[in-house]
Design a protein around this motif. Structure first.
Motif, mmCIF file in Angstrom:
data_model
loop_
_atom_site.group_PDB
_atom_site.id
_atom_site.type_symbol
_atom_site.label_atom_id
_atom_site.label_comp_id
_atom_site.label_asym_id
_atom_site.label_seq_id
_atom_site.Cartn_x
_atom_site.Cartn_y
_atom_site.Cartn_z
ATOM 1 N N THR A 165 -45.938 -9.565 -34.343
ATOM 2 C CA THR A 165 -46.304 -10.849 -34.417
ATOM 3 C C THR A 165 -45.681 -11.897 -35.349
ATOM 4 O O THR A 165 -45.113 -12.745 -34.843
ATOM 5 N N GLU A 166 -45.326 -11.091 -36.468
ATOM 6 C CA GLU A 166 -44.598 -12.132 -37.497
ATOM 7 C C GLU A 166 -42.883 -11.878 -37.258
ATOM 8 O O GLU A 166 -42.282 -12.680 -37.866
ATOM 9 N N GLU B 219 -46.242 -18.076 -32.278
ATOM 10 C CA GLU B 219 -47.228 -18.880 -33.055
ATOM 11 C C GLU B 219 -48.384 -18.043 -33.318
ATOM 12 O O GLU B 219 -49.201 -17.841 -31.980
ATOM 13 N N GLY B 220 -48.738 -17.611 -34.382
ATOM 14 C CA GLY B 220 -49.929 -16.811 -34.347
ATOM 15 C C GLY B 220 -51.346 -17.180 -34.564
ATOM 16 O O GLY B 220 -51.881 -17.184 -35.598
ATOM 17 N N ARG B 221 -51.684 -17.890 -33.286
ATOM 18 C CA ARG B 221 -53.031 -18.474 -33.366
ATOM 19 C C ARG B 221 -53.543 -18.694 -31.873
ATOM 20 O O ARG B 221 -52.533 -18.922 -31.027
ATOM 21 N N VAL B 222 -54.633 -18.455 -31.311
ATOM 22 C CA VAL B 222 -54.985 -18.959 -29.960
ATOM 23 C C VAL B 222 -54.565 -20.695 -29.882
ATOM 24 O O VAL B 222 -54.632 -21.363 -30.546
ATOM 25 N N GLY C 249 -51.534 -21.126 -29.589
ATOM 26 C CA GLY C 249 -50.130 -21.329 -30.119
ATOM 27 C C GLY C 249 -49.260 -20.817 -28.707
ATOM 28 O O GLY C 249 -49.526 -20.682 -27.805
ATOM 29 N N PHE D 266 -55.723 -13.741 -30.402
ATOM 30 C CA PHE D 266 -55.063 -13.349 -31.495
ATOM 31 C C PHE D 266 -56.025 -12.861 -32.558
ATOM 32 O O PHE D 266 -56.917 -13.554 -32.876
ATOM 33 N N GLU D 267 -56.098 -11.557 -32.571
ATOM 34 C CA GLU D 267 -57.133 -10.797 -33.304
ATOM 35 C C GLU D 267 -56.656 -9.555 -34.125
ATOM 36 O O GLU D 267 -56.517 -8.594 -33.985
#
Length: 160
Positions: free
Chosen positions: A28-29, A52-55, A57, A77-78
């Motif tokens: 993810t990063e 972008e690491g979020r729901v 995104g 994103f879990e």
């Protein structure tokens, strides 16, 4: 790496020798280092690919001229277990803006032991892309498709 083709979905699995949290973080990063720059929907070269690491995104490419091509939406994103994103690229390799005509990619990170993680990538609902979806799925399953992403990811993860 193993792969399984299904009527309207593709599934791939790799085992990597890194802890689960690190496996998730690298995917993810550091997605910018996983996606080849040559896989480009922009009219200019890609400066970076951003996940972008979020729901809510997106995953998008930013061109060297500042232009942006959003080609995925983050649906789940879990950390450190699961990521789901839409695949907003049509069967002619152009951005798709109609959510009903996009497929989904789910990536699961399963801890096998303290230093080993199974990574499963499931690309489903390929038929939503309409005419040509079967050939499109074959392209994604071929060596230049998801296997390239996963091999680049594997190399990056174990080198980290």
């Amino acid at each position: 790496m193993s792969t399984t083709g299904r009527a309207t979905s593709l599934q791939f699995e790799i085992i990597i020798h890194v802890p689960q949290r690190r496996a998730f973080e690298v995917f993810t990063e550091e997605f910018d280092r996983i996606k080849p720059r040559s896989y480009n929907l922009l009219d200019v070269d890609i400066a970076e690919t951003v996940l972008e690491g979020r729901v809510g995104g997106s995953i998008h490419d930013r061109g060297i001229d500042g232009s942006v091509c959003r080609w995925a939406r983050v649906l789940a994103f879990e950390p450190p277990e699961r990521l789901v994103f839409s695949w907003d690229i049509d069967s002619r390799w152009r951005p798709e803006h109609g959510p009903a005509r996009t497929s989904e990619v789910e990536v699961r990170f399963t801890k096998l032991d303290a230093d080993t993680t199974r990574v499963e990538l499931h690309h489903r609902h390929l038929d939503r892309h309409g005419d040509g979806w079967s050939g499109y799925g074959a392209d994604l399953e071929a060596e230049a498709g998801w296997p390239t992403f996963l091999e680049r990811y594997r190399v990056l993860a174990v080198a980290s």
